[in-house]
Write a protein that holds these residues in place. Structure first.
Motif, PDB file in Angstrom:
ATOM      1  N   ALA A 102       0.834  -1.202   0.000  1.00  0.00           N
ATOM      2  CA  ALA A 102       0.000   0.000   0.000  1.00  0.00           C
ATOM      3  C   ALA A 102       0.871   1.255   0.000  1.00  0.00           C
ATOM      4  N   PHE A 103       1.959   1.209   0.759  1.00  0.00           N
ATOM      5  CA  PHE A 103       2.900   2.329   0.808  1.00  0.00           C
ATOM      6  C   PHE A 103       3.496   2.590  -0.578  1.00  0.00           C
ATOM      7  N   LEU A 104       3.900   1.511  -1.268  1.00  0.00           N
ATOM      8  CA  LEU A 104       4.471   1.664  -2.606  1.00  0.00           C
ATOM      9  C   LEU A 104       3.446   2.231  -3.581  1.00  0.00           C
ATOM     10  N   TYR A 105       2.216   1.754  -3.496  1.00  0.00           N
ATOM     11  CA  TYR A 105       1.158   2.284  -4.358  1.00  0.00           C
ATOM     12  C   TYR A 105       0.972   3.784  -4.131  1.00  0.00           C
ATOM     13  N   ASP A 106       1.024   4.205  -2.861  1.00  0.00           N
ATOM     14  CA  ASP A 106       0.856   5.627  -2.548  1.00  0.00           C
ATOM     15  C   ASP A 106       1.955   6.475  -3.203  1.00  0.00           C
ATOM     16  N   LEU A 107       3.151   5.889  -3.349  1.00  0.00           N
ATOM     17  CA  LEU A 107       4.267   6.593  -3.993  1.00  0.00           C
ATOM     18  C   LEU A 107       4.271   6.395  -5.501  1.00  0.00           C
ATOM     19  N   GLN A 108       3.217   5.723  -6.002  1.00  0.00           N
ATOM     20  CA  GLN A 108       3.078   5.433  -7.434  1.00  0.00           C
ATOM     21  C   GLN A 108       4.177   4.505  -7.947  1.00  0.00           C
ATOM     22  N   HIS A 109       4.565   3.565  -7.072  1.00  0.00           N
ATOM     23  CA  HIS A 109       5.482   2.493  -7.455  1.00  0.00           C
ATOM     24  C   HIS A 109       4.708   1.179  -7.468  1.00  0.00           C
ATOM     25  N   GLU A 110       5.013   0.320  -8.408  1.00  0.00           N
ATOM     26  CA  GLU A 110       4.422  -1.008  -8.404  1.00  0.00           C
ATOM     27  C   GLU A 110       5.036  -1.820  -7.260  1.00  0.00           C
ATOM     28  N   PRO A 111       4.231  -2.646  -6.557  1.00  0.00           N
ATOM     29  CA  PRO A 111       4.759  -3.416  -5.420  1.00  0.00           C
ATOM     30  C   PRO A 111       5.497  -4.674  -5.890  1.00  0.00           C
ATOM     31  N   LEU A 112       6.583  -4.481  -6.612  1.00  0.00           N
ATOM     32  CA  LEU A 112       7.354  -5.580  -7.180  1.00  0.00           C
ATOM     33  C   LEU A 112       8.575  -5.891  -6.315  1.00  0.00           C
TER      34      LEU A 112
END
Length: 373
Positions: free
Chosen positions: A50-60
């Motif tokens: 969720a944190f990565l999504y908030d930064l507009q990064h894919e959670p890969l």
């Protein structure tokens, strides 16, 4: 006759471009976890995703980067999450990344490198992304004549990871130009007493700039090497004033302003993300014990070679952007034309195309006022 079912190995199922959640589910066949343990892992992974999504990064898996992890931990602290919970969440993610590092899917586990909570100062200087570091490098190369003398100071901040006090006390004789490195004896400097000697390899362009700096300012062996904004040898707080000036000029205000320690954290993070061993990064940051220079260089020649090679690559990445900007500007406009034409020297179509193909050049041209959208 029964049809044989092909079972794909976990290395075939999961790559560095798989999501962290997919990676967690795939590894459960290899772990004797209870339902409650698995549920805990899922919750912790979901939180980081969720944190990565908030930064507009894919959670890969490929986004398990040190600077992102540190931002995640900082965010949790600011939200009042307990140290125990942060530690548990980080340990859960570390288990996933350790598993996939061991099977060769990822090459490192940055969750093992973080300190929880990271630091105790009131202002946590941000760790710069490579693009931001390029902005600082361009800034140093484009300083006006009246403050040009601080360019070597800025570049020493970028590449060496030296603390304030060490940079302030650095003298010309500490640069071994023949060996292309800095050699500091901390016993003689009476700072950082837990480290006796520190050796820092210098990339070639910085080394040449330091040579010119010494010659142009007629500096002698016992003179201080670096200058502050006022054109005087560095004194207490001079580096803080310099980093404050950089932050103001680049419009990095509030939580985004960089500090001297932020540069130290930035170079160690970038080296880590480029796959440099943690032991080599510690070496750069001053975790050493020997005080015999010749013994030290002989014993740690491999590490200094590794660091010099990687610092040189980073320097080339930073320099390339600046040289491309100058090359493009000189190719399209004569000096007279630049003086006569105040704005929009590059067409809108050209700058839009550059934003797609070479965004770092486009941004720099926009910042210089050589183009506008």
């Amino acid at each position: 006759m029964e049809k044989t079912q092909t079972v794909r190995s976990i290395e075939e199922q999961i790559t560095s471009q798989s999501s962290i959640r997919e990676a967690l589910e795939a590894m459960t066949d290899y772990k004797c976890w209870s339902e409650s343990t698995l549920a805990g892992y899922r919750n912790d992974v979901s939180h980081f995703e969720a944190f990565l999504y908030d930064l507009q990064h894919e959670p890969l898996l490929s986004n398990g980067k040190l600077h992102l992890i540190q931002k995640w931990i900082k965010q949790q602290r600011e939200q009042g999450v307990s140290r125990t919970t942060i530690k548990r969440r980080t340990a859960s993610l570390s288990s996933v990344f350790s598993f996939y590092r061991d099977v060769g899917v990822v090459d490192k586990n940055c969750f093992k490198a973080v300190e929880i909570p990271p630091g105790n100062q009131e202002h946590h200087s941000p760790i710069l992304e490579m693009e931001q570091l390029k902005q600082v490098y361009r800034y140093a190369d484009n300083l006006s004549k009246d403050v040009r003398h601080v360019s070597p100071t800025i570049k020493m901040l970028i590449f060496t990871g030296l603390r304030n006090e060490a940079l302030t006390k650095l003298k010309v004789k500490h640069i071994r130009f023949d060996k292309e490195l800095i050699w500091l004896n901390y016993d003689r400097l009476t700072i950082n007493s837990k480290h006796k000697v520190q050796i820092i390899p210098l990339p070639p362009r910085l080394l040449q700039e330091l040579k010119r700096h010494v010659q142009e300012n007629d500096l002698q062996a016992d003179d201080k090497l670096l200058f502050g904004l006022a054109g005087l040898p560095l004194a207490d707080k001079a580096i803080n004033r310099l980093t404050n000036r950089i932050s103001e000029d680049l419009h990095w205000l509030g939580e985004n302003r960089i500090t001297p320690h932020g540069f130290r954290a930035t170079i160690s993070t970038i080296l880590s993300e480029r796959g440099v061993d943690l032991s080599a990064i510690k070496f750069l940051l001053g975790h050493s014990e020997q005080d015999n220079l010749h013994f030290y260089i002989r014993r740690f020649g491999r590490v200094t070679h590794l660091l010099r090679r990687e610092l040189t690559r980073i320097e080339e990445d930073l320099y390339q952007t600046e040289s491309q900007i100058h090359s493009l500007s000189e190719y399209q406009f004569s000096e007279k034309k630049v003086e006569e034409t105040p704005k929009s020297l590059i067409s809108r179509d050209t700058i839009l195309k550059l934003l797609e193909t070479k965004p770092e050049i486009a941004i720099a041209l926009l910042e210089k006022g050589l183009a506008r959208l």
